[in-house]
Design a protein around this motif. Structure first.
Motif, PDB file in Angstrom:
ATOM      1  N   ALA A   8      -5.188 -18.029  16.249  1.00 45.69           N
ATOM      2  CA  ALA A   8      -4.397 -19.242  16.014  1.00 45.69           C
ATOM      3  C   ALA A   8      -4.413 -20.119  17.254  1.00 45.69           C
ATOM      4  O   ALA A   8      -4.460 -19.630  18.381  1.00 45.69           O
ATOM      5  CB  ALA A   8      -2.964 -18.880  15.664  1.00 45.69           C
ATOM      6  N   ASP A  12      -2.563 -25.410  14.870  1.00 46.72           N
ATOM      7  CA  ASP A  12      -2.348 -24.815  13.551  1.00 46.72           C
ATOM      8  C   ASP A  12      -0.871 -24.756  13.177  1.00 46.72           C
ATOM      9  O   ASP A  12      -0.522 -24.403  12.046  1.00 46.72           O
ATOM     10  CB  ASP A  12      -2.890 -23.371  13.520  1.00 46.72           C
ATOM     11  N   ILE A  16       0.861 -23.653   9.586  1.00 51.53           N
ATOM     12  CA  ILE A  16       1.519 -22.348   9.527  1.00 51.53           C
ATOM     13  C   ILE A  16       2.975 -22.526   9.117  1.00 51.53           C
ATOM     14  O   ILE A  16       3.482 -21.784   8.262  1.00 51.53           O
ATOM     15  CB  ILE A  16       1.392 -21.619  10.875  1.00 51.53           C
ATOM     16  N   VAL A  57      -5.385 -16.699  12.131  1.00 51.18           N
ATOM     17  CA  VAL A  57      -5.316 -17.656  11.034  1.00 51.18           C
ATOM     18  C   VAL A  57      -6.514 -17.422  10.119  1.00 51.18           C
ATOM     19  O   VAL A  57      -7.640 -17.226  10.604  1.00 51.18           O
ATOM     20  CB  VAL A  57      -5.352 -19.108  11.572  1.00 51.18           C
ATOM     21  N   PRO A  64      -5.966 -23.980   7.304  1.00 54.85           N
ATOM     22  CA  PRO A  64      -5.313 -22.672   7.300  1.00 54.85           C
ATOM     23  C   PRO A  64      -4.744 -22.358   5.915  1.00 54.85           C
ATOM     24  O   PRO A  64      -4.074 -23.190   5.296  1.00 54.85           O
ATOM     25  CB  PRO A  64      -4.193 -22.824   8.326  1.00 54.85           C
ATOM     26  N   TYR A  67      -1.879 -16.610   7.614  1.00 56.49           N
ATOM     27  CA  TYR A  67      -1.808 -16.230   9.019  1.00 56.49           C
ATOM     28  C   TYR A  67      -1.165 -14.855   9.127  1.00 56.49           C
ATOM     29  O   TYR A  67      -0.476 -14.391   8.209  1.00 56.49           O
ATOM     30  CB  TYR A  67      -1.034 -17.261   9.847  1.00 56.49           C
TER      31      TYR A  67
END
Length: 175
Positions: A8, A12, A16, A57, A64, A67
């Protein structure tokens, strides 16, 4: 689907946070009741990086779609080789094998980071999460009854455990 699993990055965090928010607001796999902000996610990514813990991720077409990360189970030195996993897949992408690939990658990365045992703490005893962890070699080790209250009902927490690599025959430390 050209799924890529990678570490990650702070960039991101918004994606997320959006994935997690759906689980917070509609599910019982997490006992959080307020979604985390992108800034809070950025802090979590940085904490994992600074401690050498994996935060991964799953990305499809540059976006994405899930995760997972591992953190030390408890903040005491004797727990240094035991981690807890957290894994979430975008609600519209479940059932496509993303969770299995992501959790397998997390187990490998956690072992490389020096963890020897991984614990799954599954809020609400979510059947999909229990099944996912079972497919990846986790075994049921306990249940806490009625320890969470969300959406007007009491919820259990299921504990599952998996040895990483050779598990406890190896001393703690990077693989």
């Amino acid at each position: 689907m050209a799924l890529t699993i990678r570490p990650a990055q702070p960039g991101d965090s918004a994606a997320i946070a959006a994935i997690y928010a759906v689980h917070v607001l509609t599910g019982t796999a997490t006992f959080d009741t307020v979604p985390r902000t992108p800034a809070e996610i950025t802090t979590r990514i940085a904490e994992c990086r600074s401690r050498g813990w994996p935060f991964l991720v799953a990305e499809d077409a540059g976006q994405p779609v899930g995760y997972a990360y591992a953190t030390q189970l408890r903040d005491r030195p004797a727990y240094a080789a035991t981690c807890e996993d957290s894994i979430y897949v975008a609600a519209d992408r479940t059932g496509q094998g993303i969770g299995s690939r992501l959790l397998a990658a997390l187990c490998g990365a956690a072992e490389e980071a020096g963890f020897r045992q991984m614990i799954a703490v599954i809020g609400g005893g979510e059947p999909a999460s229990v099944a996912l962890h079972g497919r990846l070699g986790f075994r049921h080790v306990g249940r806490l009854h009625a320890v969470g209250h969300k959406f007007g009902r009491w919820l259990d927490t299921v504990y599952m455990q998996r040895a990483l690599g050779e598990g406890n025959p190896l001393p703690p430390g990077p693989a």
